[in-house]
Design a protein around this motif. Structure first.
Motif, PDB file in Angstrom:
ATOM      1  N   LEU A  12       0.764  -1.136  -0.116  1.00 17.55           N
ATOM      2  CA  LEU A  12      -0.057   0.130  -0.135  1.00 17.55           C
ATOM      3  C   LEU A  12       0.995   1.340   0.047  1.00 17.55           C
ATOM      4  O   LEU A  12       0.660   2.351  -0.726  1.00 17.55           O
ATOM      5  N   SER A  13       1.858   1.266   0.640  1.00 17.17           N
ATOM      6  CA  SER A  13       2.656   2.400   0.863  1.00 17.17           C
ATOM      7  C   SER A  13       3.653   2.536  -0.369  1.00 17.17           C
ATOM      8  O   SER A  13       3.968   3.983  -0.641  1.00 17.17           O
ATOM      9  N   SER A  14       3.752   1.508  -1.205  1.00 16.40           N
ATOM     10  CA  SER A  14       4.412   1.933  -2.371  1.00 16.40           C
ATOM     11  C   SER A  14       3.540   2.321  -3.500  1.00 16.40           C
ATOM     12  O   SER A  14       3.887   2.850  -4.626  1.00 16.40           O
ATOM     13  N   GLY A  15       2.364   2.266  -3.344  1.00 12.64           N
ATOM     14  CA  GLY A  15       1.389   2.824  -4.317  1.00 12.64           C
ATOM     15  C   GLY A  15       1.040   1.638  -5.125  1.00 12.64           C
ATOM     16  O   GLY A  15       0.376   1.896  -6.119  1.00 12.64           O
ATOM     17  N   THR A  16       1.236   0.437  -5.079  1.00 14.31           N
ATOM     18  CA  THR A  16       0.961  -0.709  -5.781  1.00 14.31           C
ATOM     19  C   THR A  16      -0.230  -1.254  -5.027  1.00 14.31           C
ATOM     20  O   THR A  16       0.086  -2.098  -3.983  1.00 14.31           O
ATOM     21  N   PRO A  17      -1.369  -1.433  -5.589  1.00 12.66           N
ATOM     22  CA  PRO A  17      -2.461  -2.268  -4.749  1.00 12.66           C
ATOM     23  C   PRO A  17      -2.089  -3.701  -4.725  1.00 12.66           C
ATOM     24  O   PRO A  17      -1.329  -4.307  -5.561  1.00 12.66           O
ATOM     25  N   ALA A  18      -2.321  -4.168  -3.749  1.00 11.99           N
ATOM     26  CA  ALA A  18      -2.135  -5.897  -3.358  1.00 11.99           C
ATOM     27  C   ALA A  18      -2.496  -6.500  -4.298  1.00 11.99           C
ATOM     28  O   ALA A  18      -2.055  -7.692  -4.625  1.00 11.99           O
ATOM     29  N   GLN A  19      -3.916  -6.360  -4.745  1.00 10.92           N
ATOM     30  CA  GLN A  19      -4.430  -7.424  -5.477  1.00 10.92           C
ATOM     31  C   GLN A  19      -5.224  -6.474  -6.588  1.00 10.92           C
ATOM     32  O   GLN A  19      -6.483  -6.209  -6.501  1.00 10.92           O
ATOM     33  N   GLY A  20      -4.514  -6.026  -7.746  1.00 11.01           N
ATOM     34  CA  GLY A  20      -5.149  -4.957  -8.701  1.00 11.01           C
ATOM     35  C   GLY A  20      -5.430  -3.895  -8.181  1.00 11.01           C
ATOM     36  O   GLY A  20      -4.705  -3.215  -7.392  1.00 11.01           O
ATOM     37  N   ALA A  71      -3.008   4.151  -0.740  1.00 12.61           N
ATOM     38  CA  ALA A  71      -2.930   3.194  -1.849  1.00 12.61           C
ATOM     39  C   ALA A  71      -2.196   3.729  -3.154  1.00 12.61           C
ATOM     40  O   ALA A  71      -1.633   3.074  -3.822  1.00 12.61           O
ATOM     41  N   TYR A  72      -1.802   5.018  -3.292  1.00 14.01           N
ATOM     42  CA  TYR A  72      -1.286   5.597  -4.252  1.00 14.01           C
ATOM     43  C   TYR A  72      -0.041   6.617  -3.687  1.00 14.01           C
ATOM     44  O   TYR A  72      -0.253   7.516  -2.960  1.00 14.01           O
ATOM     45  N   ASP A  73       1.189   6.333  -4.256  1.00 16.85           N
ATOM     46  CA  ASP A  73       2.325   7.317  -3.971  1.00 16.85           C
ATOM     47  C   ASP A  73       1.993   8.795  -4.337  1.00 16.85           C
ATOM     48  O   ASP A  73       2.623   9.758  -4.122  1.00 16.85           O
ATOM     49  N   THR A 120       0.991  12.939 -10.294  1.00 15.14           N
ATOM     50  CA  THR A 120       1.475  11.602 -10.850  1.00 15.14           C
ATOM     51  C   THR A 120       3.235  11.734 -10.953  1.00 15.14           C
ATOM     52  O   THR A 120       3.532  10.664 -11.122  1.00 15.14           O
ATOM     53  N   GLY A 121       3.677  12.909 -10.872  1.00 14.11           N
ATOM     54  CA  GLY A 121       5.169  12.949 -10.792  1.00 14.11           C
ATOM     55  C   GLY A 121       5.520  12.680  -9.251  1.00 14.11           C
ATOM     56  O   GLY A 121       6.899  12.858  -9.045  1.00 14.11           O
ATOM     57  N   LYS A 122       4.738  12.619  -8.333  1.00  9.99           N
ATOM     58  CA  LYS A 122       5.047  12.245  -6.904  1.00  9.99           C
ATOM     59  C   LYS A 122       5.856  13.511  -6.248  1.00  9.99           C
ATOM     60  O   LYS A 122       6.552  13.340  -5.364  1.00  9.99           O
ATOM     61  N   ASP A 123       5.790  14.809  -6.734  1.00  8.21           N
ATOM     62  CA  ASP A 123       6.393  15.875  -6.420  1.00  8.21           C
ATOM     63  C   ASP A 123       5.002  16.713  -5.572  1.00  8.21           C
ATOM     64  O   ASP A 123       4.112  17.087  -6.272  1.00  8.21           O
TER      65      ASP A 123
END
Length: 585
Positions: free
Chosen positions: A11-19, A51-53, A76-79
């Protein structure tokens, strides 16, 4: 334990666990006639942040109800540094929801919009050069005051918040006077993020018609000419065409000439007390979408979603152009020498716009027995409606080199600091010769308006005079981005000046007087020594019979023309320095 840690890491990486994460909104979980509570909205955005960085939810200052005002940034640039974002030539679109929590479409539509843009690759591309800054719920106190009845004219949702905040203030009248903590925190956010485009989502009241969405755009006459040309000639037509294609044809906000739209509508001249009136002071293009109160809540949410979608697409398309025009506007504001303070509608200039209405009819009231208005939805019609949207200045002022503000007026100083106005302070007591206003006339409302007895129609005379200022008094040069804000607040004739909002009322009261029997002999002595004053007195008696009958009024006339009368009575404290002179700063 391992599973929990892995889930947290994903979750902290911004990548959902399952889709894709489960981010179904409270609105979507309902029946289409329910809106998220304040707590549900904040909890939902917290999940989005986890859920998203590309999402960061930031609590700023407090509000009148004691809860923090949150800003959600989608980058989306995480800035998430506004200065860095501007350096990368990205546009900032600021979306505000829930300023009137009984008008909650924006709360629900924005939640779905953000999620969809993050999860849809095609939509996501439009955020490459656009950063979203979102206030999920601005009027938190009003949002917590939920009910089902106060929006009498509105078709859903089942429950909603209240228009007034925790202090019963209408926050869309508070952007200049800044009585609420909400507005104080808003200024902090707005001046830090300096958005290019601003949207404040609302629901309308007023006439009935077929349109689901109406729109207030920043009044073009009071916007910088370069921005105004782009707004009227390109941006607004794009939004109207996009909404038409999306099956939500728009019309300007129904500010009608008469009781019904039949005689035409008038463009809304939003003064700086309103959200977009305030944001325009900093060359931000502003919009107030107003969905129609009688349309089903589901339609209103859909229309709000579609307008924001069209807005993002337009800002994405025109990102470079908007950025260049804003920079040009900022530079022109620095060198602008004349500033309009008040406006009037030019009724000689009229456009025709397409309008989808319902026939207005009249019938006897079952309550009073008198004639009442109703709209016949069985009689829809299409017409070209008169639209009056040209305003001309009625009061204009020359920009001073600087304003000098005595430190005694701390409420004014505090508001300037909130707006990041650049100020310097005198290092020692000094006498400065400058222009000073005297208030010669004004009107005051007989009933309170948003906690104030508002002044209007202010008349002034200007006197160039030496004045004593003290160490610590403030000098504010008009060579900064806040120039227009300063003029609109510190010039007493401006519609939403701090004078009109009562911040200087104590200077309107005379503090010293005279006893008639004592002043009689002194007044006679002044008249003997000053034949011209005697001549003026006699002329006034001939012109004004009531004055001629009043001994006290005649003594007061003489008194006000002698050194005994306090020179500070009705003297506006803020001085206007018209030439650049060396000051002890």
């Amino acid at each position: 334990m391992l599973t929990t840690l892995l889930l947290a890491a994903l979750l902290s990486s911004g990548t959902p666990a399952q889709g894709k994460p489960d981010l179904k909104t409270p609105y979507e979980q309902g029946n289409g006639n329910q809106t998220a509570t304040y707590e549900e909205a904040i909890e939902w955005y917290q999940k989005l942040d986890q859920a998203y960085d590309e999402v960061k939810m930031m609590p700023y200052g407090s509000t009148d109800v004691g809860r923090p005002l949150h800003l959600v940034v989608v980058s989306t640039g995480k800035d998430f540094d506004p200065a860095s974002i501007r350096e990368k030539n990205k546009r900032i679109l600021f979306i505000q929801n829930g300023i009137h929590p009984g008008e909650p479409e924006g709360i629900d539509a924005t939640m779905m919009l953000v999620r969809d843009y993050l999860q849809n690759k095609k939509l996501r591309q439009q955020l490459d050069n656009v950063v979203l800054a979102i206030i999920p719920v601005y009027n938190i106190g009003g949002a917590l005051n939920r009910n089902s009845h106060t929006r009498t004219n509105q078709n859903g949702p089942e429950e909603y918040g209240f228009r007034g905040n925790a202090r019963n203030l209408d926050l869309n009248r508070d952007f200049i006077k800044t009585d609420s903590r909400n507005a104080q925190t808003f200024h902090q956010i707005f001046r830090e993020w300096d958005p290019d485009v601003f949207m404040d989502n609302h629901t309308s009241n007023g006439a009935d018609y077929q349109h689901v969405m109406t729109l207030i755009a920043t009044q073009h006459n009071k916007l910088n000419p370069s921005l105004a040309s782009y707004l009227s000639g390109k941006m607004v037509p794009t939004l109207y065409e996009g909404m038409k294609q999306d099956k939500f044809p728009m019309v300007p906000y129904m500010n009608t000439v008469g009781e019904t739209p039949d005689k035409g509508i008038i463009g809304f001249m939003e003064s700086p007390r309103y959200a977009t009136g305030y944001t325009a002071l900093y060359n931000t293009i502003g919009f107030v979408p107003e969905t129609h109160m009688l349309k089903p809540f589901k339609q209103r949410v859909q229309a709000t979603y579609k307008l924001m979608e069209n807005m993002i697409e337009t800002v994405h398309r025109d990102a470079d152009e908007i950025g260049k025009l804003r920079q040009q506007a900022k530079q022109e504001t620095l060198t602008q020498q004349k500033f309009p303070l008040d406006w009037k509608l030019d009724t000689t200039k009229v456009d025709k716009i397409p309008f989808l209405g319902y026939q207005a009819r009249y019938k006897p009231s079952e309550v009073s027995g008198l004639e009442r208005l109703y709209y016949d939805r069985k009689s829809p019609y299409k017409t070209m409606l008169n639209y009056y949207d040209e305003f001309t200045p009625t009061v204009t002022v020359d920009k001073p080199v600087a304003y000098i503000i005595p430190q005694a007026w701390r409420e004014v100083i505090e508001r300037l600091k909130l707006n990041k106005v650049q100020m310097q302070q005198l290092k020692r007591d000094t006498t400065i010769t400058l222009d000073t206003y005297y208030i010669t006339d004004y009107k005051t409302s007989s009933r309170p308006y948003e906690g104030h007895y508002l002044h209007s129609d202010v008349q002034v005379k200007t006197k160039r005079m030496p004045r004593q200022f003290f160490q610590g008094d403030y000098v504010v040069y008009l060579n900064q981005e806040s120039n227009r804000f300063l003029v609109e607040t510190l010039e007493p004739q401006a519609v939403d000046s701090y004078f009109n909002w009562n911040f200087f009322d104590s200077m309107l009261m005379q503090k010293e007087y005279f006893s008639s029997y004592v002043f009689e002999d002194l007044a006679a002595e002044y008249l003997r020594k000053d034949p011209e004053l005697r001549k003026q007195l006699e002329a006034r008696k001939k012109q004004d019979p009531e004055f001629a009958k009043s001994a006290r009024a005649q003594l007061d006339f003489v008194y006000k023309n002698t050194p005994h009368y306090e020179y500070t009575h009705q003297m506006y404290p803020v001085g206007r320095l018209m030439q650049d002179v060396k000051l002890p700063l």
